[in-house]
Write a protein that holds these residues in place. Structure first.
Motif, PDB file in Angstrom:
ATOM      1  N   GLU A 100       1.295   5.611   6.309  1.00 53.56           N
ATOM      2  CA  GLU A 100       2.112   4.651   5.570  1.00 53.56           C
ATOM      3  C   GLU A 100       1.390   4.019   4.405  1.00 53.56           C
ATOM      4  OE1 GLU A 100       1.343   4.506   8.758  1.00 53.56           O
ATOM      5  OE2 GLU A 100       1.435   2.470   9.560  1.00 53.56           O
ATOM      6  N   ASN A 101       0.068   4.220   4.331  1.00 52.33           N
ATOM      7  CA  ASN A 101      -0.640   3.568   3.246  1.00 52.33           C
ATOM      8  C   ASN A 101      -0.756   4.436   2.002  1.00 52.33           C
ATOM      9  OD1 ASN A 101      -0.963   1.085   4.538  1.00 52.33           O
ATOM     10  ND2 ASN A 101      -2.571   1.959   5.812  1.00 52.33           N
ATOM     11  N   VAL A 102       0.013   5.504   1.967  1.00 48.93           N
ATOM     12  CA  VAL A 102       0.070   6.318   0.758  1.00 48.93           C
ATOM     13  C   VAL A 102       0.635   5.441  -0.370  1.00 48.93           C
ATOM     14  CG1 VAL A 102       2.376   7.224   1.282  1.00 48.93           C
ATOM     15  CG2 VAL A 102       0.864   8.532  -0.160  1.00 48.93           C
ATOM     16  N   PRO A 103       0.019   5.480  -1.556  1.00 45.53           N
ATOM     17  CA  PRO A 103       0.532   4.619  -2.625  1.00 45.53           C
ATOM     18  C   PRO A 103       1.975   4.980  -2.983  1.00 45.53           C
ATOM     19  CG  PRO A 103      -1.596   5.589  -3.229  1.00 45.53           C
ATOM     20  CD  PRO A 103      -1.145   6.274  -1.975  1.00 45.53           C
ATOM     21  N   ALA A 104       2.805   3.955  -3.115  1.00 49.28           N
ATOM     22  CA  ALA A 104       4.217   4.189  -3.457  1.00 49.28           C
ATOM     23  C   ALA A 104       4.325   4.974  -4.762  1.00 49.28           C
ATOM     24  CB  ALA A 104       4.944   2.845  -3.558  1.00 49.28           C
ATOM     25  N   ALA A 105       3.381   4.727  -5.662  1.00 47.21           N
ATOM     26  CA  ALA A 105       3.441   5.411  -6.968  1.00 47.21           C
ATOM     27  C   ALA A 105       3.333   6.926  -6.803  1.00 47.21           C
ATOM     28  CB  ALA A 105       2.324   4.890  -7.876  1.00 47.21           C
ATOM     29  N   ALA A 106       2.587   7.385  -5.796  1.00 48.18           N
ATOM     30  CA  ALA A 106       2.456   8.833  -5.578  1.00 48.18           C
ATOM     31  C   ALA A 106       3.802   9.420  -5.158  1.00 48.18           C
ATOM     32  CB  ALA A 106       1.398   9.110  -4.511  1.00 48.18           C
ATOM     33  N   LEU A 107       4.501   8.702  -4.267  1.00 50.72           N
ATOM     34  CA  LEU A 107       5.814   9.185  -3.820  1.00 50.72           C
ATOM     35  C   LEU A 107       6.811   9.148  -4.983  1.00 50.72           C
ATOM     36  CD1 LEU A 107       5.995   7.338  -0.366  1.00 50.72           C
ATOM     37  CD2 LEU A 107       5.463   9.748  -0.780  1.00 50.72           C
ATOM     38  N   GLU A 108       6.712   8.090  -5.788  1.00 50.64           N
ATOM     39  CA  GLU A 108       7.636   7.976  -6.932  1.00 50.64           C
ATOM     40  C   GLU A 108       7.393   9.096  -7.941  1.00 50.64           C
ATOM     41  OE1 GLU A 108       6.794   3.943  -7.931  1.00 50.64           O
ATOM     42  OE2 GLU A 108       8.126   3.199  -6.343  1.00 50.64           O
ATOM     43  N   TYR A 109       6.123   9.421  -8.165  1.00 54.67           N
ATOM     44  CA  TYR A 109       5.795  10.494  -9.096  1.00 54.67           C
ATOM     45  C   TYR A 109       6.417  11.808  -8.609  1.00 54.67           C
ATOM     46  CZ  TYR A 109       3.091  14.040 -11.563  1.00 54.67           C
ATOM     47  OH  TYR A 109       2.738  15.133 -12.305  1.00 54.67           O
ATOM     48  N   LEU A 110       6.196  12.105  -7.337  1.00 54.85           N
ATOM     49  CA  LEU A 110       6.710  13.362  -6.801  1.00 54.85           C
ATOM     50  C   LEU A 110       8.232  13.390  -6.810  1.00 54.85           C
ATOM     51  CD1 LEU A 110       4.298  13.885  -3.768  1.00 54.85           C
ATOM     52  CD2 LEU A 110       4.356  15.207  -5.903  1.00 54.85           C
TER      53      LEU A 110
END
Ligand SMILES: Nc1ncnc2c1ncn2[C@@H]1O[C@H](COP(=O)(O)OP(=O)(O)O)[C@@H](O)[C@H]1O
Ligand SMILES: [Mg+2]
Length: 412
Positions: A100-110
């Motif tokens: 859960e600590n994956v940066p939100a920005a990484a998910l948003e980018y993908l």
């Protein structure tokens, strides 16, 4: 408490949406799926996805992580590394996360080019205890009495009714880390300072009858499936054993599953989610925390259910129909922590445990995560004990605990 452990009624439930949106086109087996994170949850996801015929690309900065060693491709880069994310996106048209600590920005980018589930919005709620509790309370889910500690003043002025309590850092805590138990206000202020003055919550320490969790999968079309309720025992803040089905009244088990389904619905969640709950001594269910991913307390599903939480994660990600979550038979999952590599008195060098002590039980399923370095408190693997009755599964778990020098055999 239910005692008819031979006839578990709690066998897995599925619900269908009222006019949910149509699923998008599925990603067919043979294609690539992407994964952010390289721990054991990622490893078990890779294995399940590969069984379905997918290839998995893992983004993880660690060279020798448990997932990287089984992935079809390992992109070794940080989660916010533009080239790493681009490499993953170039292969995979759908991606998920295992922590859960994956940066939100990484998910948003993908999400600009790929199907990403769970969505960054869901993950960002689950990765922050303050947002999580606010979300749960706002939607009418019971939580333990708590206060937000944002400043030293908040800690000084903390409601005495919350004592004794636990100060928990809002972010990055896991396995009991980032938590300090406090008896009085002055201790709360000291605990807040010891957390570096980072945002925290102060929770009332609630007397617990037991702890339970429900893993729920929710598809893009809003279909939900909940696995049977797990009864969880912790030791030093780390999950020790999960007992399935939980030895709670059927009505309480149904309520726990309904809560998990409702939490997933309110989040408009897509993917696999775990809802950890407390059963208070008053018999009330309150939500402790949510994890936007498969969960340690759902590992039993690999061996005990028609569809595991990891296969389901791949199915939801790929846009396939949900798999059946029925329980084949009662199960007791025992975590294997690094401590047992140091079981000999005074040992400083790790020694591989004698796995024949597990494998001589024909219905004990051993899972090791391939971690090179054992450390005390580190999750190295788990064993799932399967038996026609819960009493027999518990007896097997007790025997294995004793043989591997895992504490607490007699408390099971
Ligand atoms: N408010 C509370 N009252 C009683 N026990 C608690 C409370 N909060 C946490 N615990 C105990 O500590 C364990 C770990 O806390 P939790 O908030 O789930 O953190 P983690 O993120 O480390 O899993 C819980 O499973 C429970 O056994
Ligand atoms: Mg927890």
């Amino acid at each position: 408490m239910r005692t008819d452990t031979d006839a578990p009624a709690d066998r897995g439930a599925m619900t269908t949406p009222e006019g949910g949106a149509a699923d998008e086109r599925p990603v067919a087996p043979g294609a690539w799926l992407g994964l952010l994170g390289g721990g054991q949850l990622g490893r078990m996801f890779c294995m399940a996805a590969q069984s379905l015929g997918y290839k998995v690309v893992v983004l993880d900065p660690d060279e020798h992580g448990p997932a990287a060693s089984v992935a079809d491709r390992h992109v070794r880069a940080g989660y916010l590394d533009p080239q790493g994310l681009a490499d993953l996106a170039a292969l995979a048209s759908a991606a998920t996360t295992e922590f859960e600590n994956v940066p939100a920005a990484a998910l948003e980018y993908l999400a600009r080019t790929a199907r990403v589930c769970p969505a960054a919005a869901s993950v960002s709620i689950a990765q922050d205890r303050i947002r999580e509790k606010a979300f749960l309370s706002a939607h009418g889910f019971g939580v333990v009495p708590y206060a937000v500690l944002g400043t030293a003043r908040d800690a000084h002025d903390a409601d005495p009714l919350l004592m004794p309590g636990i100060v928990k850092s809002a972010r990055m805590g896991y396995d009991g880390k980032g938590q300090i138990r406090v008896a009085a206000r002055a201790e709360a202020a000291a605990a807040w300072a010891a957390m570096g003055g980072a945002p925290c919550v102060l929770e009332q320490l609630v007397p617990l009858a037991c702890e339970v969790s429900v893993v729920v999968a929710r598809s893009g079309g809003g279909h939900c499936a909940t696995w049977p309720v797990a009864e969880n025992r912790h030791r030093d803040g780390i999950l020790d054993v999960s007992i399935v089905p939980a030895r709670v009244p059927d009505a309480l088990a149904s309520e726990a599953r309904a809560i998990a389904t409702a939490v997933a619905g309110e989040l408009d969640y897509r993917g696999v989610l775990c809802v950890e709950m407390f059963v208070t001594t008053g018999g009330r269910l309150v939500v402790n925390e949510i994890a936007p991913r498969p969960h340690n307390s759902g590992h039993y599903s690999i061996d005990a259910c028609v569809t595991s939480q990891f296969e389901q994660q791949a199915r939801v990600l790929a846009g396939l129909p949900l798999g059946d979550v029925r329980l084949h038979e009662p199960a007791v999952m025992v975590n294997l922590l690094g401590d047992i590599w140091f079981a000999d008195a005074g040992a400083t060098d790790p020694r591989e445990p004698d796995w024949t002590r597990v494998l001589r039980h024909p219905a004990a399923k051993l899972h090791l995560y391939g971690k090179a370095v054992p450390r005390r408190g580190r999750k190295m693997g788990h064993v799932t004990c399967l038996a026609p009755t819960l009493a027999d599964a518990l007896a097997m778990a007790r025997a294995i605990k004793r043989d591997l020098a895992i504490p607490g055999a007699d408390e099971l």
